[in-house]
Design a protein around this motif. Structure first.
Motif, short mmCIF file in Angstrom:
data_model
loop_
_atom_site.label_atom_id
_atom_site.label_comp_id
_atom_site.label_asym_id
_atom_site.label_seq_id
_atom_site.Cartn_x
_atom_site.Cartn_y
_atom_site.Cartn_z
N GLN A 257 0.84 -1.20 0.00
CA GLN A 257 0.00 0.00 0.00
C GLN A 257 0.87 1.25 0.00
N SER A 258 2.05 1.13 0.58
CA SER A 258 2.99 2.25 0.57
C SER A 258 3.96 2.09 -0.59
N GLY A 259 4.10 3.14 -1.36
CA GLY A 259 5.03 3.10 -2.48
C GLY A 259 6.47 3.16 -2.02
N ILE B 174 2.82 -15.02 -1.51
CA ILE B 174 2.33 -13.65 -1.65
C ILE B 174 2.58 -12.92 -0.34
N VAL B 175 3.14 -11.71 -0.43
CA VAL B 175 3.32 -10.89 0.77
C VAL B 175 2.63 -9.55 0.54
N ALA B 176 1.98 -9.05 1.58
CA ALA B 176 1.26 -7.79 1.43
C ALA B 176 1.54 -6.87 2.61
N TYR B 177 1.91 -5.63 2.27
CA TYR B 177 2.03 -4.59 3.29
C TYR B 177 0.79 -3.71 3.19
N GLU C 67 8.79 -5.12 8.30
CA GLU C 67 9.02 -5.29 6.86
C GLU C 67 10.06 -6.38 6.62
N VAL C 68 10.93 -6.58 7.60
CA VAL C 68 11.94 -7.64 7.47
C VAL C 68 11.27 -9.01 7.56
N GLU C 69 10.41 -9.17 8.55
CA GLU C 69 9.68 -10.44 8.68
C GLU C 69 8.83 -10.72 7.45
N LEU C 70 8.23 -9.68 6.90
CA LEU C 70 7.33 -9.87 5.75
C LEU C 70 8.03 -10.62 4.63
N LEU C 71 9.22 -10.13 4.27
CA LEU C 71 9.94 -10.76 3.16
C LEU C 71 10.67 -12.03 3.61
N ASP C 72 11.08 -12.07 4.89
CA ASP C 72 11.69 -13.30 5.42
C ASP C 72 10.71 -14.46 5.30
N PHE C 73 9.47 -14.21 5.72
CA PHE C 73 8.46 -15.28 5.70
C PHE C 73 8.05 -15.58 4.26
N GLY C 74 7.98 -14.51 3.46
CA GLY C 74 7.65 -14.70 2.05
C GLY C 74 8.63 -15.67 1.40
N ARG C 75 9.92 -15.52 1.73
CA ARG C 75 10.94 -16.42 1.17
C ARG C 75 10.81 -17.83 1.72
N ALA C 76 10.68 -17.94 3.05
CA ALA C 76 10.58 -19.28 3.66
C ALA C 76 9.40 -20.04 3.06
N LEU C 77 8.26 -19.36 2.94
CA LEU C 77 7.05 -20.03 2.46
C LEU C 77 7.12 -20.35 0.98
#
Lengths: 216, 463
Positions: free
Chosen positions: B163-165, B212-215, B282-292
């Motif tokens: 949602q944030s650019g 899929i990761v979403a902020y 934001e670190v967890e978001l992409l960390d989990f995105g990668r793990a999953l």
């Protein structure tokens, strides 16, 4: 949390007795009780009893001295009724059998501005405000959701047994599902509901106190 | 439905400009530099040619079909240009400019007129107020940031909705450090039309996207969000970072339930209900995105830890077996027979109770043999493997046995340090093995895998 009597625009509160009558229609257990302005001569309730002021405008009864629990006999009752009548001369009163002791939960419903009606389960009684140990789901819920909710709060430990207290969590799940059924599909259009405490013991899950507010 | 957004044949940049100070300059340059292979139409009545590409006066004069148009013009011009795009039959339009509903008042009205224009048309709109989109597989890059100021990630498996650019661009710039790729990035901006739900559906159908990761700072429609996330997440893992908590939202409520129903608590319950792993940074978001995206599903909670540094093993054990915002996992217990096998492959000084510490004298060969035993063990559901090249007998070839193990079992890798580890992180990323540069992040990624499996099991049972 506010303690004084309050009126919110667009919200209509009902008395505890009326709220419990609605709960019972949906199969939720509440203690047996009667409502009166003047104490009747003959009372067919089993002691111990609890006497509460019954007034839709008083939301937090115990905060204003409107609840007297543990009334063991008739002399007790006359004395407490006298004191309560003096304090609330223009109100009605609710006299109820006391629910058996057990583990106390809070079960509630409120409208989330984004997700609509949500249900809450938490550690109940006086600990609700102290620990904020609560969990939410969007309504309607299924049994797996209900069982997950129980697992997610601290009091869920009593389902496995803790310090010689063990309760049947299916009873808590049953109650959550009854609440879900009551609200879902727009059957009962409410703004908010608090069942606190819901006392769970061998006797089942009993809604010992109930507050429901409706949109006007 | 979103094929022509994910992989357009012709892209127009309306407001393209050779002037470095114009957004239309950066957008066009990024599209060209990304190596987009389809047709590119710069649109600007003042130029004949930009970057050697023929420039058109308006969108209607662009030859043939245009799948995607980027409107890189000020807000006040957006409405009439959108009308032209609709007439041209452009399927997807990105409105870059701000100055719409985020300002309220007149801006809100302007955005409402954009929405009004779209009604009954086949044109879908991203934005306004968006930094753009990036789809590395089809080499579509419409970012408004000049390419020399940021690294854009290459091809990967993570679909990123933001949602944030600005946060989106910064996170992507950080990802590039270890060569983490993405399958797509969309900044939804004010989401006048296309919202997070549409994009989750898009990434669900997108073969390159594995997770899929979403902020999100807000949720556009609670009921639709609930339905969409539940069904998307059953098929592809979704991780959500939701900010903008307002704990005081209902503090004035007179009932306990209303007062306790902060949007943070409600969302927490609802994300569990739809089985989504929640990230808190934001670190967890992409960390989990990668793990999953990368790791095999974790089928149970018994974890084996393999390390050459004792302290790292102890800290991992503590964090792993502690309930924080996520549940505690369990230390795998080896059978007597397994301990016997482990002994054959380790030095006598090694500690073979979980965590397994091969000590600073441990070798890559010994590491590989032990990893193999853990992979074969029925007492182990997942492995946390530390790749620590700081001792003489462990070298970067340790990646090979780890890659081998992660094909058969759930493996999350920890790589602590700096001097020799940067390259190792890049290598793990290339091999699509989730690796993390801290104990905490390694453990959290394993917990995210555990939660995913637990939620999924329950969701599938429900059906």
């Amino acid at each position: 949390m506010t303690t004084e009597t309050e009126f919110k625009p667009g919200i209509r509160n009902i008395t505890e007795f009326e709220a419990k009558a609605i709960l019972m229609e949906y199969g939720i257990t509440a203690p047996r009780g009667i409502v009166f302005e003047t104490l009747p001569d003959k009372i067919e309730l089993r002691f111990p009893l609890v006497l509460k002021v019954s007034d839709a405008s008083i939301i937090h009864k115990s905060d204003v001295g409107g609840v007297k629990a543990g009334i063991m006999g008739i002399y007790d009752l006359l004395e407490e009724y006298g004191a309560m009548k003096k304090k609330f001369p223009n109100s009605e009163f609710l006299l109820e059998e006391m629910a058996p002791k057990g583990v106390e939960f809070i079960v509630g419903v409120t409208r989330d501005p984004v997700f609509g009606p949500v249900i809450m389960l938490g550690t109940g009684g006086i600990y609700t405000e102290l620990f904020h140990d609560v969990t939410f789901r969007r309504l309607p819920i299924g049994r797996p959701d209900a069982l997950d909710m129980i697992q997610e709060i601290r009091s869920g430990v009593f389902c496995k047994g803790f310090r010689s207290t063990k309760i049947d969590c299916e009873k808590v799940a049953d109650l959550l599902l009854k609440v879900s059924g009551m609200i879902s599909g727009g059957k009962l259009d409410i703004v908010s509901m608090d069942l606190n405490p819901v006392i769970v013991s061998a006797a089942g899950a009993v809604a010992a106190d109930a507050k429901i507010s409706f949109p006007v | 439905m979103f094929n022509n957004l994910l992989s357009p044949n012709a892209v127009a940049v309306i407001g393209a400009s050779p002037d470095r100070s114009k957004i239309g300059n950066a957008v066009l340059e990024n599209l060209v530099n990304q190596g987009f292979q389809g047709k590119i139409y710069p649109i600007n009545p003042s130029y004949e040619e930009i970057f050697g590409l023929k420039c058109y006066a308006d969108i209607s004069s662009a030859p043939g079909k245009v799948d995607l148009a980027v409107i890189a013009l000020p807000a006040r011009l957006a409405l009439s240009v959108l009308q032209e795009c609709i007439q041209k039959g452009v399927e997807f339009v990105i409105v870059v400019a701000g100055g719409f509903s985020e300002l309220g008042g007149e801006g809100k009205k302007l955005e409402d007129s954009l929405k009004e224009k779209l009604k009954g048309t086949k044109t879908r709109l991203i934005g306004p107020n968006t930094v753009g989109v990036l789809f590395p597989h089809s080499k579509v890059n419409t970012a408004l940031t000049p390419g020399e100021r940021i690294w854009f990630p290459g091809e990967g498996q993570i679909g990123f909705i933001s949602q944030s650019g600005a946060l989106g661009l910064l996170v992507m710039d950080s990802l590039a450090e270890n060569g983490t790729g993405i399958s797509g990035f969309v900044n939804i901006g004010n989401r006048a039309d296309i919202d997070e739900d549409d994009l989750m559906e898009m990434f669900l159908e997108h073969d390159e996207t594995k997770s899929i990761v979403a902020y999100l700072e807000s949720i556009s429609n609670g009921e639709k969000f609930f339905r969409t996330v539940k069904h998307v997440n059953m098929k592809k893992p979704v991780t959500i970072l939701k900010t903008g908590r307002t704990p005081e939202a209902s503090a004035a409520a007179s009932f306990h339930t209303g007062a306790l129903a902060t949007d943070n608590r409600v969302l927490d319950g609802i994300l569990r209900q739809v089985g989504v792993v929640r990230a808190y940074s934001e670190v967890e978001l992409l960390d989990f995105g990668r793990a999953l995206a990368y790791a095999r599903p974790l089928r149970g909670k018994r974890i084996a830890i393999l390390t050459t540094a004792g302290g790292v093993g102890v800290l991992t054990t503590d964090l792993l077996t502690t309930e924080d915002s996520r549940p505690a996992l369990a230390m795998a217990r080896f059978s007597q027979q397994e301990i016997g096998q482990l002994k054959q492959h380790a030095l006598p000084i090694a500690s073979l109770n979980n965590p397994i510490d091969l000590t600073a004298d441990g070798s890559t060969l010994s590491y590989a043999s032990i990893l193999n035993i853990l992979v074969g063990s029925e007492n182990v559901d997942g492995i946390i493997a530390y790749a620590l090249p700081q001792t003489p007998k462990i070298d970067t070839s340790v990646i090979d046995p780890i890659a081998e193990a992660s094909r058969k079992k759930t493996v999350v890798v920890g790589v602590i340090g700096n001097r020799l580890t940067g390259n190792l992180m890049v290598e793990f990323e290339k091999a699509r093995i989730p690796a993390y540069p801290s104990v905490q992040r390694t453990v959290s990624a394993m917990k995210a895998l555990y939660l995913r499996n637990m939620y999924l099991g329950r969701l599938l049972n429900d059906h």
